[in-house]
Motif scaffolding. Structure first.
Motif, PDB file in Angstrom:
ATOM      1  N   VAL A  53      27.879 -22.273  71.929  1.00 64.97           N
ATOM      2  CA  VAL A  53      28.379 -22.071  71.070  1.00 64.97           C
ATOM      3  C   VAL A  53      29.797 -23.296  70.653  1.00 64.97           C
ATOM      4  CG1 VAL A  53      30.656 -19.783  70.971  1.00 64.97           C
ATOM      5  CG2 VAL A  53      27.932 -19.232  71.728  1.00 64.97           C
ATOM      6  N   LEU A  88      22.245 -19.154  65.506  1.00 63.96           N
ATOM      7  CA  LEU A  88      22.928 -20.056  66.559  1.00 63.96           C
ATOM      8  C   LEU A  88      22.055 -20.078  67.759  1.00 63.96           C
ATOM      9  CD1 LEU A  88      25.374 -22.745  66.134  1.00 63.96           C
ATOM     10  CD2 LEU A  88      26.147 -20.795  67.692  1.00 63.96           C
ATOM     11  N   ARG A 141      27.295 -25.568  61.712  1.00 60.99           N
ATOM     12  CA  ARG A 141      27.947 -26.353  61.720  1.00 60.99           C
ATOM     13  C   ARG A 141      27.840 -28.197  61.066  1.00 60.99           C
ATOM     14  NH1 ARG A 141      28.826 -24.845  67.479  1.00 60.99           N
ATOM     15  NH2 ARG A 141      27.050 -25.597  67.239  1.00 60.99           N
ATOM     16  N   THR A 198      30.266 -20.868  63.164  1.00 56.07           N
ATOM     17  CA  THR A 198      30.190 -19.919  64.348  1.00 56.07           C
ATOM     18  C   THR A 198      29.826 -18.713  64.266  1.00 56.07           C
ATOM     19  OG1 THR A 198      30.876 -21.991  65.229  1.00 56.07           O
ATOM     20  CG2 THR A 198      30.155 -20.927  67.216  1.00 56.07           C
TER      21      THR A 198
END
Length: 316
Positions: free
Chosen positions: A303, A296, A168, A289
């Motif tokens: 998260v 991730l 992100r 995400t």
């Protein structure tokens, strides 16, 4: 024991690899050449917008690169550049990583074209050592298939640094164009993030003894510790070129392409760029995400950005 090394940096863009390379460049016997993959397209053919050497001159006018290209370019430098680029497109795109790994691990025999490209890359690294006097060449090209191709070549003596950053954060960075590259959507950036990191993951798993994974977040939190881990991977007994306040002094480098920050000189402070939770639009954050799972969480990223978790880890 041969002390010559190639540190090949892989992962996805906007992850701090230019700064890591330029910090290593400050050490005796180490040269950071930037994204060497683009030497031929940007540096020789100037078919791009990033054709300036890190020293501030066009690549073809830089004494270091003139010396290197005289050794490896042959009488037809343009023809050599075009042939090299064809081989790159045909053999070392990210989609070729599995095939190159199969060859490097000995499960399959490498075709002649792959062996020839490996020979050329090894010759290029040797020419760089000859022109710079360096023992260690840092190549931050970030093409996993190149790392996979080189991993099985003992003469190259490669070490692989896999640098990961929160997808992100990279998506947020890609929303802003750089001088040499346009902006990219969060979906596209994250799909690239996933592909490049998944491919890099395969290499680290197959060659854990020559690999190191480092997160951008750990690097900016404690650059001295992170650099010590890299120096250990390279078997280099040296002091990290960053002080306790995370300040380093950068001199001239000869990077052929990469983030425009590679042209920065003088004192710099290694500081985290953690603006993405406030800047990245919610929909873009959700998209990044979703597209980056499960890598991730494998890399220790939450998260939701309410906690921080990751560590410098070797191999895996």
């Amino acid at each position: 024991m041969d002390s010559s090394r190639v540190l090949y940096v892989t992962g996805w863009c906007r992850s701090g690899t230019t700064l890591i390379g330029n910090l290593l460049n400050e050490l005796d016997g180490v040269v950071h050449v930037g994204e060497l993959y683009y030497l031929w397209r940007n540096g020789v053919l100037r078919d791009g917008t990033n054709s300036t050497c890190g020293c501030g001159t066009p690549v073809l006018q830089c004494p270091v690169w003139r010396d290197v290209l005289e050794q490896v370019g042959g009488v037809d430098l343009v023809g050599t550049a075009r042939a090299w680029m064809r081989a790159q497109q045909q053999l070392v795109r990210t989609r070729h990583t599995m095939a190159r790994l199969a060859e490097s691990s000995g499960r399959k025999t490498a075709p002649p074209a792959v062996r020839q490209l490996g020979d050329r890359m090894n010759g290029l690294y040797q020419a760089i050592r000859g022109a710079t006097g360096a023992r260690v060449v840092v190549d931050s090209s970030k093409y996993p298939a190149e790392a996979a191709l080189l991993a099985g070549r003992q003469e190259t003596n490669i070490r692989i640094l896999h640098v990961v950053r929160d997808p992100r954060a990279t998506a947020n960075s890609w929303l802003r164009p750089k001088l040499y590259i346009p902006a990219m959507s969060p979906a596209r950036s994250t799909l690239y993030w996933t592909g490049f990191n998944a491919a890099s993951e395969l290499i680290c798993r197959m060659f854990p003894e020559i690999s190191l994974r480092l997160t951008y977040e750990d690097f900016v939190r404690d650059p001295r510790r992170a650099l010590r881990a890299i120096l250990g991977l390279l078997d280099l007994d040296a002091e990290p070129p960053v002080d306790a306040n995370r300040i380093a002094s950068l001199g001239i480098n000869h990077t052929v392409t990469g983030n425009p920050d590679r042209l920065q000189r003088g004192d710099v402070q290694v500081r985290p760029d953690d603006r993405w939770p406030a800047q990245l639009p919610r929909r873009a954050a959700v998209t990044a995400t979703a597209l980056s799972l499960p890598l991730l969480t494998r890399y220790g990223y939450p998260v939701t950005p309410s906690s921080k978790a990751s560590a410098v880890r070797q191999g895996v």
